[in-house]
Design an enzyme around this catalytic site. Structure first.
Site, PDB file in Angstrom:
ATOM      1  CB  SER A 131      37.402  42.373  36.433  1.00  0.00           C
ATOM      2  OG  SER A 131      36.607  42.477  37.598  1.00  0.00           O
ATOM      3  CG  HIS A 132      39.344  40.442  41.966  1.00  0.00           C
ATOM      4  ND1 HIS A 132      40.297  41.297  41.497  1.00  0.00           N
ATOM      5  CD2 HIS A 132      39.890  39.827  43.042  1.00  0.00           C
ATOM      6  CE1 HIS A 132      41.370  41.218  42.263  1.00  0.00           C
ATOM      7  NE2 HIS A 132      41.150  40.332  43.206  1.00  0.00           N
ATOM      8  CB  SER A 133      33.580  40.334  39.046  1.00  0.00           C
ATOM      9  OG  SER A 133      32.405  40.264  38.273  1.00  0.00           O
ATOM     10  CB  SER A 190      45.163  39.681  43.451  1.00  0.00           C
ATOM     11  OG  SER A 190      43.852  39.437  43.045  1.00  0.00           O
TER      12      SER A 190
END
Lengths: 240, 212
Positions: free
Chosen positions: A9-11, A70
């Site tokens: 995940s991005h986070s 991404s």
């Protein structure tokens, strides 16, 4: 055998949260978080993804779940840098990260191979919409002429009713065993109107102990399928 | 005059400087139609590239330097541009791997392989409002200039000019890839940040070649 999972995940918080949530239903499955950048910011880290894939691989393969664009690009790039034998064991699931991870984790927990885990994750695509469709379709039948309802049931469709006797009902692990059993037959099987091979749709029914399930099966081995599934439900899935 | 490893080093240094100077502009563009991290991510990536490429041995080829650029961008950028530019430089470096100096044909081979790498990774086409809208015209212009027998510096200048025009062409588009695709028609009137950073990097290449 147990397939390992990687959550990209991005986070960092999302990745860790998904690991926590999915892990709750899949004791013994290795689920590794790869969230955020190397500095802990929002983004994805090539190095974290590579390390997570390595950590999740125990010899039975790895399934990766990703959030936004991404995360997938970074994961695909990390896969390009693996040697061919390591690369062959890893697959990216086309699934929403939270629901897909839960379905994948439960499938891995019940001994599913990589293809089964990928397919369980993919069953999360549009699962919520299908459940509401099924519910509204059921409502439409109930409000219409009862004769029309019986006409709609073709003689080729076998129907059986069975009551859940185990404590957790069709919760994660029993639901996964049910799906595994249903997947072994050619017949098209439904449970209370939803696809019996879709883990998330079955879990979303929320059927608990004492609920009566309506199973339908259509196809060459429909009777055998219903015999097996009724027996499985009556056995209580090995629970008290 | 074919371009050696010093050209690549100068190109990287100029790219890092241009991205640093345009950091705020890239952040603003990306904030309008993306997540606002492009300027910061690219600046961090190229700053790391400038440091890492300085550590290479003296006999490193242009391809060796370009490969370090690729791996450094992949591991430091942190957004979609990391894998995209990283794959571009990686595929590009492989296309010129055995050459000690880059002539016009090698530059075109590099740019073509780089663009193909981005397409492979991001699956974007011209008109999707992405960096490909700058890359593809740049590759075409470089190939045309090379076919006309132009110098290396002229080939790269043609690529940079075409990338600039390509970047401007993204203004009226609706995005079909990336974060901006979630915005639908709200993306109209904004320039794609990746096409702008592509133009900066290709302009840096042209300037480095002109100075070589």
């Amino acid at each position: 055998m147990t397939v390992g999972l990687v959550i990209v995940s991005h986070s960092a918080k999302i990745a860790e949260g998904v690991v926590e949530l999915a892990g709750q239903m899949a004791d013994g499955v290795t689920i590794v978080a790869a969230g955020g950048t190397d500095e802990g910011g929002i983004g994805t880290s090539f190095d974290k993804v590579g390390a997570a894939i390595e950590a999740a691989e125990s010899g039975d393969g790895v399934v990766v779940l990703c959030d936004l664009g991404s995360a997938i690009l970074t994961t695909e790039t990390a896969l390009d840098f693996l040697d061919d034998s390591a690369r062959a064991g890893v697959e990216i699931a086309d699934a929403p990260i939270v629901e897909g991870a839960v379905a994948a984790a439960v499938a891995a927990r019940t001994g599913g191979d990589r293809a089964a885990v990928i397919s369980a994750a993919a069953s999360a695509n549009g699962a919520t919409a299908d459940v509401s469709d099924a519910v509204s379709a059921a409502g439409a039948v109930a409000s219409s002429d009862p004769d029309a309802g019986s006409d709609a049931t073709s003689s080729d469709v076998h129907i059986r009713r069975v009551t859940l006797v185990n404590g957790s009902g069709l919760h994660a692990r029993p639901a996964a065993e049910f799906v595994k059993a249903a997947s072994a037959f050619e017949a098209v099987i439904t449970v209370d109107g939803v696809d019996a091979t879709s883990l998330l749709r079955i879990m979303a029914l929320g059927r608990g102990k004492g609920s009566e399930l309506e199973l339908t099966a259509e196809g060459r081995d429909a009777d055998a399928a219903l015999d097996a599934l009724v027996a499985l439900v009556e056995s209580g899935f090995g629970e008290d | 005059m074919a371009l050696g490893r010093e050209f690549v080093a100068d190109w990287i240094a100029r790219s890092a400087q241009a991205i640093s100077e345009h950091r705020s502009e890239l952040i603003t563009l990306d904030r309008e139609i993306g997540d606002g991290d492009h300027g910061e991510n690219m600046d961090r990536g190229f700053t790391a590239v400038a440091v890492k490429s300085g550590d290479l041995p003296a006999d490193a080829t242009p391809g060796d330097v370009l490969k370090v650029v690729a791996t450094t961008l992949i591991s430091t950028v942190g957004g979609a541009s990391g894998p995209l530019y990283g794959t571009a430089f990686l595929k590009g470096s492989q296309a010129v791997a055995d050459q000690s100096e880059l002539d016009g044909a090698a530059l075109v081979a590099f740019l073509t392989a780089a663009r193909d790498g981005i397409v492979l990774r991001g699956k974007a086409e011209v008109g999707d409002k992405t960096m490909i809208d700058a890359w593809t015209p740049a590759v075409d212009a470089a190939a045309a200039a090379q076919a006309e027998g132009r110098s290396e510096a002229e080939i790269l200048a043609a690529a940079a000019d075409a990338a600039q025009t390509g970047a401007e062409s993204t203004d009226p588009l609706v995005a079909r890839k990336g974060r901006a695709s979630y915005l639908g028609e709200r993306a109209i009137g904004h320039r794609d940040p990746g096409s702008v950073s592509t133009t900066l990097i290709l302009r840096a290449a042209a300037d480095a070649a002109a100075a070589a």
